[in-house]
Design an enzyme around this catalytic site. Structure first.
Site, PDB file in Angstrom:
ATOM      1  N   HIS A 163      46.488  38.577  46.847  1.00 26.20           N
ATOM      2  CA  HIS A 163      46.809  39.972  46.550  1.00 26.20           C
ATOM      3  C   HIS A 163      47.989  40.017  45.569  1.00 26.20           C
ATOM      4  O   HIS A 163      48.888  39.179  45.639  1.00 26.20           O
ATOM      5  CB  HIS A 163      47.157  40.713  47.850  1.00 26.20           C
ATOM      6  CG  HIS A 163      47.237  42.186  47.656  1.00 26.20           C
ATOM      7  ND1 HIS A 163      48.324  42.795  47.072  1.00 26.20           N
ATOM      8  CD2 HIS A 163      46.352  43.181  47.938  1.00 26.20           C
ATOM      9  CE1 HIS A 163      48.109  44.105  47.013  1.00 26.20           C
ATOM     10  NE2 HIS A 163      46.913  44.360  47.531  1.00 26.20           N
ATOM     11  N   GLU A 223      41.558  44.645  41.327  1.00 30.17           N
ATOM     12  CA  GLU A 223      42.639  45.566  41.655  1.00 30.17           C
ATOM     13  C   GLU A 223      43.615  45.657  40.481  1.00 30.17           C
ATOM     14  O   GLU A 223      44.548  44.837  40.379  1.00 30.17           O
ATOM     15  CB  GLU A 223      43.392  45.076  42.899  1.00 30.17           C
ATOM     16  CG  GLU A 223      42.538  45.039  44.137  1.00 30.17           C
ATOM     17  CD  GLU A 223      43.370  45.308  45.378  1.00 30.17           C
ATOM     18  OE1 GLU A 223      43.002  46.226  46.126  1.00 30.17           O
ATOM     19  OE2 GLU A 223      44.389  44.629  45.580  1.00 30.17           O
TER      20      GLU A 223
END
Ligand code: PGA
Length: 227
Positions: free
Chosen positions: A103, A152
């Site tokens: 992430h 993302e």
């Protein structure tokens, strides 16, 4: 028909009692305590709480007859041993099916490199966990099979400013060209109940990764119901 994946990333949020409260509200929002009829059978819902909450949510979700899975937000790049504070894939596999890897918040705040990400992917695959690999650029995409990618864009995470579904679709298509047509690509970044469907209805987007909006059980329930 391909199952769409809805992944909740709780990040560093919620205590055990807040988790129980969330679970009760979530069940009520979807009427899942009595039946699964309100949920589309083409959906799989994955909740990724912090490590310490995984067993709490595990015992709650196991009381439901519904398509919910658990995921972790990270995993150790090492298999086992003298790595204080780390949680291995071997430990996680008793509880979760998925692991979010790489992430951007881990890359930014914990100095995680592409090399670390690759070692984590290896650990996941060794222990039959499906890695959900977060990428914000094509350079971060490695051509490993058996992983799910989550596109993302940095400008969309936690900002309330999602990318356009068209851009997300283009990015997903490029990943597929590079890695293979069968790879699943999710979109993440400011997804909410109003915009989730516009991403999920793109031909090459297989689901969404939801941060902020997943903390609110009713909003997360709404996202699921719109799909
Ligand atoms: P957000 O986070 O939905 O709060 O933008 C998404 C993510 O970081 O996975």
């Amino acid at each position: 028909m391909e199952k769409k994946l809805i992944v909740a990333n709780w990040k560093e949020n919620k205590t055990a009692s807040q988790t129980t409260e969330w679970f009760e509200k979530f069940g009520a929002a979807l009427s899942i305590s009595r039946s699964r009829s309100k949920l589309s059978i083409n959906l799989e819902v994955v909740v990724c709480p912090s490590f310490i909450l995984i067993p709490v949510l595990n015992s709650q979700l196991s009381t439901l007859n519904s398509p919910f899975r658990l995921g972790a937000q990270d995993v150790s790049k090492f298999e086992e041993g003298q790595y204080t504070g780390e949680v291995s894939a071997k430990m996680l596999r008793d509880f979760v099916s998925y692991v979010i890897v790489g992430h951007s918040e881990r890359r930014e705040h914990f100095g995680e490199t592409d090399e670390d990400v690759n070692l984590k992917i290896e650990q996941c695959l060794k222990y039959d966990l499906t890695p959900i690999v977060c990428v914000s650029s094509l350079e971060q995409v490695s051509t490993v099979s058996d992983v799910i990618f989550a596109y993302e864009p940095l400008s969309a995470i936690g900002t309330g400013k999602p990318d356009t579904p068209e851009n997300a679709q283009d990015f997903a298509q490029e990943i597929k060209t590079e890695v293979g047509q069968n790879v699943k690509v999710l979109y993440g970044g400011s997804v909410n109940a109003k915009n989730a469907k516009s991403f999920v209805s793109q031909p090459d987007i297989s689901g969404v990764l939801v941060g902020e909006a997943s903390l609110d059980a009713e909003e997360f329930g709404k996202i699921i119901k719109t799909l």
